[in-house]
Design an enzyme around this catalytic site. Structure first.
Site, PDB file in Angstrom:
ATOM      1  N   SER A  41       0.830  -1.209   0.000  1.00  0.00           N
ATOM      2  CA  SER A  41       0.000   0.000   0.000  1.00  0.00           C
ATOM      3  C   SER A  41       0.861   1.255   0.000  1.00  0.00           C
ATOM      4  CB  SER A  41      -0.905   0.021   1.230  1.00  0.00           C
ATOM      5  OG  SER A  41      -1.798  -1.073   1.234  1.00  0.00           O
TER       6      SER A  41
HETATM    7  N1  SAH Z   1      -1.019  -4.925   4.049  1.00  0.00           N
HETATM    8  C1  SAH Z   1      -0.234  -5.176   2.840  1.00  0.00           C
HETATM    9  C2  SAH Z   1      -0.926  -4.710   1.588  1.00  0.00           C
HETATM   10  C3  SAH Z   1      -1.657  -5.809   1.051  1.00  0.00           C
HETATM   11  S1  SAH Z   1      -2.396  -5.735  -0.540  1.00  0.00           S
HETATM   12  C4  SAH Z   1       1.141  -4.576   2.919  1.00  0.00           C
HETATM   13  O1  SAH Z   1       1.456  -3.897   3.910  1.00  0.00           O
HETATM   14  O2  SAH Z   1       1.947  -4.807   2.009  1.00  0.00           O
HETATM   15  C5  SAH Z   1      -3.773  -6.795  -0.155  1.00  0.00           C
HETATM   16  C6  SAH Z   1      -3.420  -8.198   0.220  1.00  0.00           C
HETATM   17  O3  SAH Z   1      -4.623  -8.851   0.621  1.00  0.00           O
HETATM   18  C7  SAH Z   1      -2.835  -9.044  -0.919  1.00  0.00           C
HETATM   19  O4  SAH Z   1      -1.624  -9.596  -0.509  1.00  0.00           O
HETATM   20  C8  SAH Z   1      -3.891 -10.123  -1.139  1.00  0.00           C
HETATM   21  O5  SAH Z   1      -3.344 -11.372  -1.525  1.00  0.00           O
HETATM   22  C9  SAH Z   1      -4.545 -10.203   0.236  1.00  0.00           C
HETATM   23  N2  SAH Z   1      -5.901 -10.746   0.284  1.00  0.00           N
HETATM   24  C10 SAH Z   1      -6.909 -10.581  -0.597  1.00  0.00           C
HETATM   25  N3  SAH Z   1      -8.022 -11.205  -0.177  1.00  0.00           N
HETATM   26  C11 SAH Z   1      -7.702 -11.807   1.006  1.00  0.00           C
HETATM   27  C12 SAH Z   1      -8.424 -12.626   1.934  1.00  0.00           C
HETATM   28  N4  SAH Z   1      -9.704 -12.966   1.744  1.00  0.00           N
HETATM   29  N5  SAH Z   1      -7.768 -13.052   3.035  1.00  0.00           N
HETATM   30  C13 SAH Z   1      -6.468 -12.721   3.273  1.00  0.00           C
HETATM   31  N6  SAH Z   1      -5.737 -11.952   2.425  1.00  0.00           N
HETATM   32  C14 SAH Z   1      -6.354 -11.502   1.305  1.00  0.00           C
END
Ligand code: SAH
Length: 187
Positions: A41
């Site tokens: 993000s």
């Molecule tokens: N918090 C992260 C940003 C993540 S982007 C950081 O600091 O880098 C969003 C993430 O959510 C992705 O890695 C994606 O694979 C995950 N994601 C999507 N749907 C999800 C679900 N149902 N359960 C867990 N993770 C999920």
């Protein structure tokens, strides 16, 4: 503007979460690809969500969407006890082996975070870092009394940041500005 959030952001070196070839982008205020079609993000977004969570030392926090693990490190720097869940096996494994090398040890889980982590509930704070079409009732039910859920809610292209506060039997809802997250997958 929260001094504790800014201090945590100042302590976690974001370039460590980037590929060598992409290092020049690490300190720009932009989201960036981390592989598997996912992103780390934007720093502003990480700060915004961290501030809205009103993190206090000792808070038990569930993060949905571990991704690069950067946000989890910020929460740990703020003194939270962090449970983080990731749906993508490769990202889960990468974060689970990499974060401890930096000295950060949240509890890592692999699976569908849209269902929360019923076995570890209740949580003081729940943070969703992917865009959700609706607010899953399974998540609000895993909030402790006085607990806070921060979740981007909307369609694929745009989501409104929403904060839910659990007070007794009621859920108080506040809307904030728009963001663009990758989609929350799973149920
Ligand atoms: N918090 C992260 C940003 C993540 S982007 C950081 O600091 O880098 C969003 C993430 O959510 C992705 O890695 C994606 O694979 C995950 N994601 C999507 N749907 C999800 C679900 N149902 N359960 C867990 N993770 C999920």
């Amino acid at each position: 503007s929260d001094a504790r959030v800014l201090s945590a952001i100042g302590k976690v070196a974001r370039h460590l979460f980037f590929d060598n070839a992409l290092l020049e982008h690490a300190y720009q205020d932009k989201a960036f690809p981390i592989g598997e079609g996912q992103t780390i993000s934007q720093p502003y977004t990480v700060a915004f969500q961290s501030e809205k969570l009103e993190i206090k030392a000792g808070d038990k926090v569930l993060e949905i969407g571990t991704g690069s693990g950067y946000q989890a490190c910020i929460l740990l720097e703020m003194g939270a006890k962090v449970y983080t869940i990731e749906y993508n096996r490769k990202l889960f494994e990468t974060a689970r082996s990499f974060l401890p090398q930096l000295g950060y040890s949240p509890y890592f889980f692999y699976g569908d975070g849209s269902k929360g982590l019923p076995g570890k509930a209740p949580f003081d704070k729940i943070l969703v870092t992917a865009g959700a079409p609706v607010i899953p009732a399974t998540l609000t039910s895993q909030l402790a009394e006085g607990g806070i859920l921060v979740i981007p809610v909307g369609d694929r292209d745009r989501q409104k940041m929403v904060r839910i506060r659990k007070k007794g039997m009621s859920l108080l809802k506040e809307d904030f500005e728009n963001f663009a997250f990758v989609p929350l997958l799973g149920e």
